[in-house]
Motif scaffolding. Structure first.
Motif, PDB file in Angstrom:
ATOM      1  N   THR A  23       0.847  -1.196   0.000  1.00  0.00           N
ATOM      2  CA  THR A  23       0.000   0.000   0.000  1.00  0.00           C
ATOM      3  C   THR A  23       0.876   1.238   0.000  1.00  0.00           C
ATOM      4  OG1 THR A  23      -1.599  -1.228   1.316  1.00  0.00           O
ATOM      5  CG2 THR A  23      -1.924   1.142   1.150  1.00  0.00           C
ATOM      6  N   THR A  24       0.885   1.965  -1.103  1.00  0.00           N
ATOM      7  CA  THR A  24       1.798   3.102  -1.201  1.00  0.00           C
ATOM      8  C   THR A  24       1.110   4.449  -1.032  1.00  0.00           C
ATOM      9  OG1 THR A  24       1.567   2.910  -3.589  1.00  0.00           O
ATOM     10  CG2 THR A  24       3.495   1.888  -2.589  1.00  0.00           C
ATOM     11  N   ARG A  25       0.186   4.781  -1.914  1.00  0.00           N
ATOM     12  CA  ARG A  25      -0.398   6.116  -1.820  1.00  0.00           C
ATOM     13  C   ARG A  25      -1.906   6.162  -1.672  1.00  0.00           C
ATOM     14  NH1 ARG A  25       0.250   8.755  -7.683  1.00  0.00           N
ATOM     15  NH2 ARG A  25      -0.994  10.285  -6.560  1.00  0.00           N
ATOM     16  N   TYR A  26      -2.546   5.002  -1.622  1.00  0.00           N
ATOM     17  CA  TYR A  26      -3.997   4.991  -1.472  1.00  0.00           C
ATOM     18  C   TYR A  26      -4.397   4.227  -0.223  1.00  0.00           C
ATOM     19  CZ  TYR A  26      -3.706   6.461  -6.316  1.00  0.00           C
ATOM     20  OH  TYR A  26      -3.401   7.141  -7.457  1.00  0.00           O
ATOM     21  N   ARG A  27      -5.700   4.126  -0.005  1.00  0.00           N
ATOM     22  CA  ARG A  27      -6.185   3.389   1.162  1.00  0.00           C
ATOM     23  C   ARG A  27      -5.954   1.899   0.985  1.00  0.00           C
ATOM     24  NH1 ARG A  27     -12.236   1.587   2.547  1.00  0.00           N
ATOM     25  NH2 ARG A  27     -11.896   0.893   4.684  1.00  0.00           N
ATOM     26  N   LEU A  28      -6.192   1.398  -0.233  1.00  0.00           N
ATOM     27  CA  LEU A  28      -6.077  -0.035  -0.491  1.00  0.00           C
ATOM     28  C   LEU A  28      -4.731  -0.404  -1.106  1.00  0.00           C
ATOM     29  CD1 LEU A  28      -9.610  -0.554  -2.094  1.00  0.00           C
ATOM     30  CD2 LEU A  28      -8.909  -1.065   0.262  1.00  0.00           C
ATOM     31  N   PRO A  29      -4.305  -1.646  -0.923  1.00  0.00           N
ATOM     32  CA  PRO A  29      -3.056  -2.110  -1.527  1.00  0.00           C
ATOM     33  C   PRO A  29      -3.135  -2.014  -3.060  1.00  0.00           C
ATOM     34  CG  PRO A  29      -3.803  -3.644   0.133  1.00  0.00           C
ATOM     35  CD  PRO A  29      -4.923  -2.676  -0.091  1.00  0.00           C
ATOM     36  N   GLU A  30      -2.006  -1.821  -3.691  1.00  0.00           N
ATOM     37  CA  GLU A  30      -1.967  -1.748  -5.154  1.00  0.00           C
ATOM     38  C   GLU A  30      -2.451  -3.056  -5.775  1.00  0.00           C
ATOM     39  OE1 GLU A  30      -1.361   0.930  -7.051  1.00  0.00           O
ATOM     40  OE2 GLU A  30      -1.410   1.916  -5.103  1.00  0.00           O
ATOM     41  N   THR A  31      -2.173  -4.153  -5.099  1.00  0.00           N
ATOM     42  CA  THR A  31      -2.619  -5.455  -5.599  1.00  0.00           C
ATOM     43  C   THR A  31      -4.140  -5.493  -5.701  1.00  0.00           C
ATOM     44  OG1 THR A  31      -2.432  -6.144  -3.296  1.00  0.00           O
ATOM     45  CG2 THR A  31      -0.678  -6.832  -4.784  1.00  0.00           C
ATOM     46  N   THR A  32      -4.792  -5.047  -4.638  1.00  0.00           N
ATOM     47  CA  THR A  32      -6.250  -5.033  -4.601  1.00  0.00           C
ATOM     48  C   THR A  32      -6.809  -4.051  -5.625  1.00  0.00           C
ATOM     49  OG1 THR A  32      -6.211  -5.552  -2.247  1.00  0.00           O
ATOM     50  CG2 THR A  32      -8.258  -4.648  -3.130  1.00  0.00           C
ATOM     51  N   ARG A  33      -6.160  -2.898  -5.744  1.00  0.00           N
ATOM     52  CA  ARG A  33      -6.639  -1.887  -6.693  1.00  0.00           C
ATOM     53  C   ARG A  33      -6.569  -2.404  -8.129  1.00  0.00           C
ATOM     54  NH1 ARG A  33      -6.901   3.385  -5.818  1.00  0.00           N
ATOM     55  NH2 ARG A  33      -5.683   3.830  -7.682  1.00  0.00           N
ATOM     56  N   GLN A  34      -5.471  -3.055  -8.462  1.00  0.00           N
ATOM     57  CA  GLN A  34      -5.330  -3.600  -9.812  1.00  0.00           C
ATOM     58  C   GLN A  34      -6.378  -4.680 -10.071  1.00  0.00           C
ATOM     59  OE1 GLN A  34      -3.479  -2.687 -12.314  1.00  0.00           O
ATOM     60  NE2 GLN A  34      -2.246  -1.137 -11.287  1.00  0.00           N
ATOM     61  N   ALA A  35      -6.564  -5.555  -9.093  1.00  0.00           N
ATOM     62  CA  ALA A  35      -7.542  -6.639  -9.259  1.00  0.00           C
ATOM     63  C   ALA A  35      -8.950  -6.065  -9.394  1.00  0.00           C
ATOM     64  CB  ALA A  35      -7.468  -7.588  -8.066  1.00  0.00           C
ATOM     65  N   HIS A  36      -9.250  -5.055  -8.603  1.00  0.00           N
ATOM     66  CA  HIS A  36     -10.569  -4.440  -8.665  1.00  0.00           C
ATOM     67  C   HIS A  36     -10.811  -3.803 -10.027  1.00  0.00           C
ATOM     68  CE1 HIS A  36     -13.815  -1.553  -7.870  1.00  0.00           C
ATOM     69  NE2 HIS A  36     -14.172  -2.382  -6.918  1.00  0.00           N
ATOM     70  N   ARG A  37      -9.750  -3.206 -10.558  1.00  0.00           N
ATOM     71  CA  ARG A  37      -9.841  -2.570 -11.870  1.00  0.00           C
ATOM     72  C   ARG A  37     -10.172  -3.623 -12.941  1.00  0.00           C
ATOM     73  NH1 ARG A  37      -6.611  -1.320 -15.718  1.00  0.00           N
ATOM     74  NH2 ARG A  37      -4.768  -2.310 -14.877  1.00  0.00           N
ATOM     75  N   LEU A  38      -9.515  -4.758 -12.843  1.00  0.00           N
ATOM     76  CA  LEU A  38      -9.753  -5.832 -13.809  1.00  0.00           C
ATOM     77  C   LEU A  38     -11.140  -6.453 -13.633  1.00  0.00           C
ATOM     78  CD1 LEU A  38      -6.314  -7.667 -13.577  1.00  0.00           C
ATOM     79  CD2 LEU A  38      -7.117  -6.219 -15.438  1.00  0.00           C
ATOM     80  N   ALA A  39     -11.527  -6.655 -12.379  1.00  0.00           N
ATOM     81  CA  ALA A  39     -12.815  -7.302 -12.106  1.00  0.00           C
ATOM     82  C   ALA A  39     -13.990  -6.428 -12.522  1.00  0.00           C
ATOM     83  CB  ALA A  39     -12.914  -7.658 -10.624  1.00  0.00           C
ATOM     84  N   SER A  40     -13.781  -5.128 -12.508  1.00  0.00           N
ATOM     85  CA  SER A  40     -14.875  -4.235 -12.892  1.00  0.00           C
ATOM     86  C   SER A  40     -14.786  -3.894 -14.381  1.00  0.00           C
ATOM     87  CB  SER A  40     -14.844  -2.958 -12.050  1.00  0.00           C
ATOM     88  OG  SER A  40     -13.635  -2.261 -12.262  1.00  0.00           O
ATOM     89  N   GLY A  41     -13.783  -4.474 -15.067  1.00  0.00           N
ATOM     90  CA  GLY A  41     -13.682  -4.307 -16.506  1.00  0.00           C
ATOM     91  C   GLY A  41     -13.262  -2.933 -16.979  1.00  0.00           C
TER      92      GLY A  41
END
Length: 229
Positions: free
Chosen positions: A210-228
DNA sequence: GCGACAG
DNA sequence: ATCTTGTCGC
């Protein structure tokens, strides 16, 4: 990477709960983590009024946190959302996504709880056990347990306990996770052991991702993919 | 019986 | 989770 076939998924809610109670004994709460070069983030979304489940796995390198591999699958939804039984709704789809990866990750951060669960077997533990991979539960809201608010600085955390603390605060209740402030000024995250990782390591890895947001970058990337996107 | 309840 | 308007912060 393929999951161990420890059980089937076509279960009624009562059978699912019994399975969790049986498998929870196999969760390892001590560190058994090798060199971490690849960290996987997992998230699930839904389409068509919930009839289709879309699961995404994003693999990032460490410590660079650059996306190195990704997998997305769409499968029919076959289980309703029931608090405490999230595995049976999301895990089959998530495991199908993991099966498509060329290289197995060294650590998994799942968007949900690990042992901070009514039967100490949340989806992060379930996924980690079936894939035989270290895993951490990183949830945005509480499922069970009580806690105080952590200080308003990145890295501050308070224990998540399984039952109310005694009136004088001396209760010796089981610690099932931690409430971690990943960034000042935002709601803290609920971090818990998934499998093969201690709580201390879980906190360290969550912060490392987790660098600059509330959520880890891993989660953010996965969320981006899952939401298309 | 009345709330609480990951995503 | 998903749906959506308005609002605040960087």
């Amino acid at each position: 990477m393929k999951a161990r076939p420890l059980h089937g998924w076509d279960l009624a809610p009562q059978e699912a709960m019994a399975l969790q109670a049986r498998l929870r004994a196999r969760v390892e709460r001590a560190d058994r983590v090798g060199a971490v070069r690849r960290v996987a983030g997992v998230d699930v979304g839904f389409e068509a009024d919930g009839r289709v489940t879309r699961a995404a796995v994003a693999v990032l390198d460490h410590p660079g946190l650059a996306l190195v591999e990704q997998a997305v699958v769409r499968v029919p939804t076959r289980f309703p959302y029931v608090p405490g039984l999230l595995s049976f709704r999301e895990a089959p789809a998530a495991l199908a996504a993991f099966a498509r990866l060329r290289t197995a990750p060294d650590l998994i951060l799942y968007d949900g709880h690990g042992v901070a669960h009514p039967r100490r077997f949340g989806i992060a533990s379930h996924i980690g056990l079936l894939l035989d991979c270290p895993s951490i539960g990183v949830a945005k809201t509480r499922l069970v347990g009580v806690h105080r608010a952590p200080a308003n600085r990145r890295g501050a955390w308070t224990p998540l306990r399984a039952a109310p603390i005694d009136g004088d605060g001396t209760g010796a209740d089981e610690t099932i996770g931690a409430v971690l402030r990943t960034r000042a000024g935002v709601k803290p995250l609920y971090v818990s052991i998934g499998h093969r990782v201690s709580l201390e390591s879980a906190l360290r890895w969550t912060l490392a991702c987790t660098t600059r947001y509330r959520l880890p970058e891993t989660t953010r990337q996965a969320h981006r993919l899952a939401s298309g996107r």
